[in-house]
Motif scaffolding. Structure first.
Motif, PDB file in Angstrom:
ATOM      1  N   GLU A 138      -7.684  -9.256  -0.197  1.00 46.12           N
ATOM      2  CA  GLU A 138      -6.436  -9.572   0.374  1.00 46.12           C
ATOM      3  C   GLU A 138      -5.675  -8.109   0.597  1.00 46.12           C
ATOM      4  N   PHE A 139      -6.067  -7.208  -0.509  1.00 47.31           N
ATOM      5  CA  PHE A 139      -5.435  -5.790  -0.362  1.00 47.31           C
ATOM      6  C   PHE A 139      -6.011  -5.271   1.025  1.00 47.31           C
ATOM      7  N   PHE A 140      -7.470  -5.232   1.233  1.00 49.20           N
ATOM      8  CA  PHE A 140      -7.823  -4.739   2.413  1.00 49.20           C
ATOM      9  C   PHE A 140      -7.266  -5.178   3.622  1.00 49.20           C
ATOM     10  N   SER A 141      -7.132  -6.503   3.750  1.00 52.77           N
ATOM     11  CA  SER A 141      -6.598  -7.018   4.958  1.00 52.77           C
ATOM     12  C   SER A 141      -5.369  -6.467   4.983  1.00 52.77           C
ATOM     13  N   MET A 142      -4.688  -6.681   3.590  1.00 53.72           N
ATOM     14  CA  MET A 142      -2.868  -6.341   3.819  1.00 53.72           C
ATOM     15  C   MET A 142      -2.768  -4.504   4.245  1.00 53.72           C
ATOM     16  N   ALA A 143      -3.791  -3.872   3.525  1.00 59.83           N
ATOM     17  CA  ALA A 143      -3.819  -2.585   3.729  1.00 59.83           C
ATOM     18  C   ALA A 143      -4.128  -2.124   5.167  1.00 59.83           C
TER      19      ALA A 143
ATOM     20  N   HIS B  72      -3.842  -3.837   7.526  1.00 66.18           N
ATOM     21  CA  HIS B  72      -2.455  -4.422   8.328  1.00 66.18           C
ATOM     22  C   HIS B  72      -1.576  -3.356   8.440  1.00 66.18           C
ATOM     23  N   GLU B  73      -1.231  -3.027   6.983  1.00 68.56           N
ATOM     24  CA  GLU B  73       0.049  -2.035   6.605  1.00 68.56           C
ATOM     25  C   GLU B  73      -0.254  -0.589   7.228  1.00 68.56           C
ATOM     26  N   ILE B  74      -1.528  -0.056   7.297  1.00 69.17           N
ATOM     27  CA  ILE B  74      -1.963   1.178   8.042  1.00 69.17           C
ATOM     28  C   ILE B  74      -1.800   1.064   9.521  1.00 69.17           C
ATOM     29  N   ARG B  75      -2.682   0.039   9.923  1.00 64.63           N
ATOM     30  CA  ARG B  75      -2.863  -0.098  11.395  1.00 64.63           C
ATOM     31  C   ARG B  75      -1.639  -0.273  12.065  1.00 64.63           C
ATOM     32  N   THR B  76      -0.888  -1.027  11.359  1.00 61.92           N
ATOM     33  CA  THR B  76       0.637  -1.436  12.194  1.00 61.92           C
ATOM     34  C   THR B  76       1.470  -0.159  12.265  1.00 61.92           C
ATOM     35  N   PRO B  77       1.763   0.644  11.418  1.00 60.90           N
ATOM     36  CA  PRO B  77       2.476   1.661  11.512  1.00 60.90           C
ATOM     37  C   PRO B  77       1.621   2.797  12.574  1.00 60.90           C
ATOM     38  N   VAL B  78       0.433   3.100  12.294  1.00 63.35           N
ATOM     39  CA  VAL B  78      -0.165   3.937  13.155  1.00 63.35           C
ATOM     40  C   VAL B  78      -0.239   3.500  14.680  1.00 63.35           C
TER      41      VAL B  78
ATOM     42  N   ALA C  31       5.414 -19.380 -12.426  1.00 65.39           N
ATOM     43  CA  ALA C  31       3.950 -19.237 -12.884  1.00 65.39           C
ATOM     44  C   ALA C  31       3.257 -17.986 -12.735  1.00 65.39           C
ATOM     45  N   GLU C  32       4.166 -17.225 -11.791  1.00 69.29           N
ATOM     46  CA  GLU C  32       3.607 -15.892 -11.298  1.00 69.29           C
ATOM     47  C   GLU C  32       4.191 -14.598 -11.922  1.00 69.29           C
ATOM     48  N   ARG C  33       5.044 -15.003 -12.643  1.00 66.87           N
ATOM     49  CA  ARG C  33       6.000 -13.786 -13.382  1.00 66.87           C
ATOM     50  C   ARG C  33       5.317 -12.994 -14.154  1.00 66.87           C
ATOM     51  N   GLY C  34       4.044 -13.560 -15.026  1.00 65.84           N
ATOM     52  CA  GLY C  34       3.227 -12.798 -15.784  1.00 65.84           C
ATOM     53  C   GLY C  34       2.346 -11.833 -15.132  1.00 65.84           C
ATOM     54  N   GLN C  35       2.160 -12.178 -13.794  1.00 69.15           N
ATOM     55  CA  GLN C  35       1.262 -11.310 -12.897  1.00 69.15           C
ATOM     56  C   GLN C  35       1.773 -10.374 -12.097  1.00 69.15           C
ATOM     57  N   ILE C  36       2.768 -10.166 -12.169  1.00 65.31           N
ATOM     58  CA  ILE C  36       3.450  -9.252 -10.950  1.00 65.31           C
ATOM     59  C   ILE C  36       3.166  -7.906 -11.174  1.00 65.31           C
ATOM     60  N   PHE C  37       2.860  -7.524 -12.369  1.00 61.08           N
ATOM     61  CA  PHE C  37       2.756  -5.993 -12.584  1.00 61.08           C
ATOM     62  C   PHE C  37       1.239  -5.715 -12.719  1.00 61.08           C
ATOM     63  N   GLU C  38       0.372  -6.638 -12.138  1.00 61.31           N
ATOM     64  CA  GLU C  38      -1.039  -6.486 -12.005  1.00 61.31           C
ATOM     65  C   GLU C  38      -1.142  -5.982 -10.558  1.00 61.31           C
ATOM     66  N   ARG C  39      -2.331  -5.106 -10.630  1.00 66.52           N
ATOM     67  CA  ARG C  39      -3.074  -4.274  -9.319  1.00 66.52           C
ATOM     68  C   ARG C  39      -2.962  -5.391  -8.281  1.00 66.52           C
ATOM     69  N   PHE C  40      -2.604  -4.966  -7.013  1.00 68.25           N
ATOM     70  CA  PHE C  40      -2.635  -5.876  -5.995  1.00 68.25           C
ATOM     71  C   PHE C  40      -2.013  -7.087  -5.947  1.00 68.25           C
ATOM     72  N   PHE C  41      -1.607  -7.609  -7.266  1.00 71.28           N
ATOM     73  CA  PHE C  41      -0.850  -9.011  -7.137  1.00 71.28           C
ATOM     74  C   PHE C  41       0.494  -9.137  -6.397  1.00 71.28           C
ATOM     75  N   ARG C  42       0.261  -9.973  -5.540  1.00 74.15           N
ATOM     76  CA  ARG C  42       1.668 -10.300  -4.726  1.00 74.15           C
ATOM     77  C   ARG C  42       2.126 -11.675  -5.058  1.00 74.15           C
ATOM     78  N   THR C  43       3.119 -12.219  -5.082  1.00 74.47           N
ATOM     79  CA  THR C  43       3.542 -13.889  -5.242  1.00 74.47           C
ATOM     80  C   THR C  43       3.199 -14.278  -4.121  1.00 74.47           C
TER      81      THR C  43
ATOM     82  N   VAL D  41       1.378  -4.146  -0.443  1.00 75.65           N
ATOM     83  CA  VAL D  41      -0.021  -4.102  -0.868  1.00 75.65           C
ATOM     84  C   VAL D  41      -0.037  -4.396  -2.388  1.00 75.65           C
ATOM     85  N   GLY D  42       0.954  -4.671  -3.123  1.00 67.72           N
ATOM     86  CA  GLY D  42       0.884  -4.968  -4.661  1.00 67.72           C
ATOM     87  C   GLY D  42       0.699  -3.933  -5.349  1.00 67.72           C
ATOM     88  N   LEU D  43       1.124  -2.649  -4.910  1.00 62.66           N
ATOM     89  CA  LEU D  43       0.867  -1.638  -5.936  1.00 62.66           C
ATOM     90  C   LEU D  43       1.986  -1.158  -6.589  1.00 62.66           C
TER      91      LEU D  43
END
Ligand code: ADP
Length: 808
Positions: free
Chosen positions: A584-589, A591-597, A743-755, A764-766
């Protein structure tokens, strides 16, 4: 019928013989007594006979004396003195008539002229051979036995003669013949028994009374000793031959007056009938007594012999058994010792026993136990058995003996010590039987040690297996199942042995349930298949979540046959989630990079095109937009760099005592103003000094404000509130956005996690992940304090610096 054994018979004879022998002296004594009593009886009878003979003699004397007195009285009569024949006859005739003793009288002158006679006329008598006549003439009494044969009279007579002195002074003789019949009868009355022969022998040796008396010639008995001795004046009783040549009891006594011998004789048998019979009776009774005693001895001797023989037999059997036992024991493959008596003297010791003590038979047999085995406890046990009769049985008894030769013998024994008994049942020794079980015991101890080691190793292995991060399940063919702790944690229950697919049964990775025995471990068990990394899904009942498990399974074979299957489970839930997030991160990243570039490219292209046409009216605007996008891109790249620094452990902090109020206000103030999301900063009055890295704190606050704005699509105020709580400085960032699902509150500080609800928005959940890492490193916290679909509050805290210190 009871048969009597020859041994019993022999023993009986022995007993009877002993008793009979014991009777022999008794018998002799008894016989001697009988003999002496018989002899005494005989002696007394003999003495009686002697007395009888004497009384016969005395009666004879009296008889003769009386008749002599009669004659003497007559000699003093006038008629006799006058030799007046007529008157003499007148005197004598009545005497003859009245006294049957007298047969005849005769008055003779000294020359032998018979003046008066009743049988013949006067005649001359030859006086020379008539000693009684001579005696009378000599003035003495004369007595003689004469056979008187005159006419019809032919009888033995006794002639008495007394001297007569006639008036004229001449001498004469008055004689008279006495009938022997009367004397015999008279004397016969003195002799009580018919069996006693009475004999009278005159001094000439003529028997004139008795069996041999009579006849013309009287036998001369002078040759017989009793006659000779009797005539010599002796008296005696003796056993001797009688005149008829028979053994008889003879008693003789002299009749002094007439000079006769009275002889009584009786056959011994008759004479001694009484004592002999008494003796015989006593003898017979003695014999009967002995016979009775022997019969009794025979009877009881038989019984005695039987019991004796039985006891003896029992003893000899026991003895025989004992010898057989000795023999058997001597070859027993064990330590055996037979000890006799209270001193426990060795009678038997097996070769094993001798080997054990290292001695020869000659050093052991006949020696007391203590000299062979000096161990006092061993001796005490044996003595206790001997004294109490209680057997001693021991299993695997440890034994350690220092022998007299100094050698130490150690081992383990199964031992039995029992008392032995003699034929009478009394304890007469002990026997011990000990088998060396040292090898057995040592072997078992070794096995036990090995088992303990194996058990320890197994425990260790079990512990290792338990501690393994992988779950392990071993399923045996016989149905036994073993699992480690990880497996139990993964599956929530010890096992998955059930065929029934239920909620917790494993499923294929695509969610299909395993049908029947389709699971990896079952396949390994049933068909020997080796399954390598098959992904399955299992519902964990305790956590209520599905787990991604990588299952491997392999059969366990013994002798080529499958006996069990082992399955290893690796929890790849996180891996799968991470992979998911990463993709998900890669597709997001991208996306996040390609879009502004792309946008920057377009904007720069557009600006260039316009500038080439000489139109620069929008150039600045386009470049400014491109620059802003570049800034966002830079922020993203910085985040990625931070992550890589964190991963590499190279996340450095530049710490100073800083005023948190100032920092937060600066960060919020620098945020681009957006009328749809006004930012309200509520700060404590005084400065709140904390020790921190300003740039990083700014980064955290900016990230929170950025999120607050980004996830509040419906607009809304973002409030940044700075306060103190206890000794902490606290920053709260509130928004009125879409919130974080519970249910997702416990995970939001995890790397790449996005609700799930944040997907439509860029990111990108970082940000929260890096913020958490920063706060942790600064010694502070960052939490989602509260959240609802109408908004969220994030809370950041840092410890207040104790003393305000000058900035370095
Ligand atoms: P992102 O780049 O996705 O924003 P962050 O680490 O900043 O990454 O945030 C992680 C996730 O947390 C976000 O994707 C979002 O789903 C959720 N989140 C963060 N802040 C908020 C907020 N203020 N309101 C709602 N959701 C938020």
């Amino acid at each position: 019928m009871r048969t009597v054994s020859p041994t019993v018979e022999r023993e009986r004879l022995r007993i009877v013989a002993i008793i009979a022998l014991a009777f022999v002296p008794l018998l002799f004594i008894e016989l001697a007594l009988v003999q002496s009593q018989t002899q005494a009886g005989r002696d007394s009878i003999a003495a009686g006979r002697l007395a009888l003979a004497r009384s016969v003699a005395s009666a004879s004397d009296t008889f003769i004396d009386g008749n002599l007195a009669t004659l003497r009285a007559l000699t003093n009569t006038r008629s006799v003195k006058d030799a007046d024949v007529q008157n003499v006859n007148a005197i004598l005739t009545p005497i003859l008539r009245q006294d049957p003793n007298w047969l005849t009288f005769g008055l003779s002158s000294a020359d032998g002229w018979n003046l008066s006679s009743f049988t013949t006329g006067p005649h001359t008598v030859n006086i020379s051979d008539r000693d009684y006549f001579q005696a009378a003439l000599a003035g003495r009494d004369g007595v003689g036995s004469v056979l008187l044969a005159r006419g019809a009279l032919n009888a033995k007579t006794i002639v008495l003669a007394v001297p007569v002195t006639f008036n004229d002074g001449t001498k004469g003789v008055l004689s008279g013949a006495l009938s022997l019949v009367n004397l015999e009868r008279q004397l016969g009355q003195v002799v009580p028994s018919e069996t006693i022969d009475l004999r009278m022998v005159d001094r000439l040796g003529h028997e004139f009374i008795g069996a041999n008396a009579g006849g013309d010639s009287l036998p001369d008995e002078n040759a017989r000793p009793e006659v000779r001795d009797g005539l010599a004046g002796q008296s005696k009783a003796l056993v001797a031959k009688d005149t008829r040549g028979r053994d008889g009891l003879l008693a003789y006594a002299p009749a002094v007056k007439p000079g006769w011998v009275v002889i009584l004789s009786e056959p011994i048998a008759t004479a001694f009938t009484l004592p002999d019979r008494l003796g015989q009776t006593a003898f017979v009774l003695t014999l009967l007594g002995v016979a009775a005693a022997l019969a009794i001895a025979w009877y009881f001797g038989g019984r005695l012999a039987r019991s004796y023989v039985e006891v003896d037999l029992a003893r000899s059997i026991a003895q025989g058994e004992r010898f057989r036992l000795y023999d058997a024991l001597r070859h027993a493959p064990a330590r055996v010792g037979l000890l006799n008596g209270p001193d426990l003297v060795y009678a038997v010791a097996t070769p094993d026993q001798l080997d054990q003590v290292g001695m020869g038979e000659e050093d052991v047999i006949g020696k007391p136990f203590s000299t062979v085995d000096p161990e006092p406890t061993h001796r005490a046990i044996l003595e206790r058995v001997y004294n109490t009769g209680e057997p001693f049985i021991a299993k695997e008894m440890p034994s350690s003996v220092r022998l007299p030769n100094g050698q130490l013998v150690e081992g383990y024994y199964d031992a039995a010590i029992v008392p032995t008994h003699d034929a009478g049942g009394a304890i007469d020794g002990v026997i011990y039987y000990a088998t060396d079980v040292s090898d057995l015991v040592k072997g078992r101890k070794r096995v036990e040690e090995l088992a303990a080691a194996v058990s320890a190793e197994r425990d260790e292995l079990q512990q290792i297996v338990n501690e393994m991060p992988e779950g392990v399940i071993v399923m045996r063919r016989n149905g036994g199942v073993m699992s480690n702790r990880t497996a139990e944690e993964l599956f929530g229950h010890p096992i998955m042995a059930t065929d029934d697919p239920d909620d917790y049964a494993p499923r294929h990775a695509d969610g299909r349930p395993y049908v029947g025995r389709e699971s990896p471990i079952m396949r390994a068990l049933d068909s020997g298949e080796s399954v390598n990394g098959e992904e399955i899904i299992v519902r964990n009942p305790t956590r209520g979540v599905d787990l991604n498990i990588l299952a491997s399974a392999a059969p366990v074979r013994r002798d080529g046959e499958i006996v069990a299957a082992v399955s290893v489970f690796q929890d790849i839930t996180e891996l799968r989630a991470f992979e998911r997030q990463r993709s998900e991160f890669f597709s997001m990243a991208s996306h996040e990079i390609r879009t502004p570039v792309t946008a920057i490219q377009l904007q720069l292209d557009l600006a260039l095109r316009q500038m080439s046409r000489g139109d620069s009216s929008r150039t600045e605007e386009l470049i400014m937009k491109a620059r802003q996008r570049t800034k966002a891109l830079t922020a993203l790249i910085n985040d990625l760099l931070d992550v890589s620094r964190l991963d590499a452990g190279k996340f450095a902090l530049d710490l100073h005592d800083v005023d948190l109020v100032e920092i937060v206000q600066k960060a919020a103030g620098e945020y681009p103003t957006d009328p749809e999301h006004p930012i309200l900063v509520v700060a404590a009055a005084k400065p709140l000094t904390v020790r921190a890295d300003t740039r990083r704190v700014v980064e955290v606050i900016e990230n929170l404000v950025n999120n607050a704005v980004k996830y509040s699509p419906e607009r809304g105020t973002v409030t940044v509130e700075i306060s103190t709580e206890n000794d902490e400085a606290v920053v709260r960032v509130r928004d009125q956005g879409l919130g974080v699902p519970e249910a997702e509150r416990g995970q939001i500080f995890e790397r790449f996690f996005r609700t799930s609800v944040a997907k439509p928005y860029g990111g990108v959940g970082l940000g929260l992940y890096i913020s958490k890492e920063i706060m942790t490193r600064l010694g502070g916290t960052i939490t989602l304090e509260s959240s609802s679909p109408r908004g969220s509050t994030f809370r950041v805290s840092l410890p207040l610096a104790p003393v305000p210190a000058p900035t370095r």
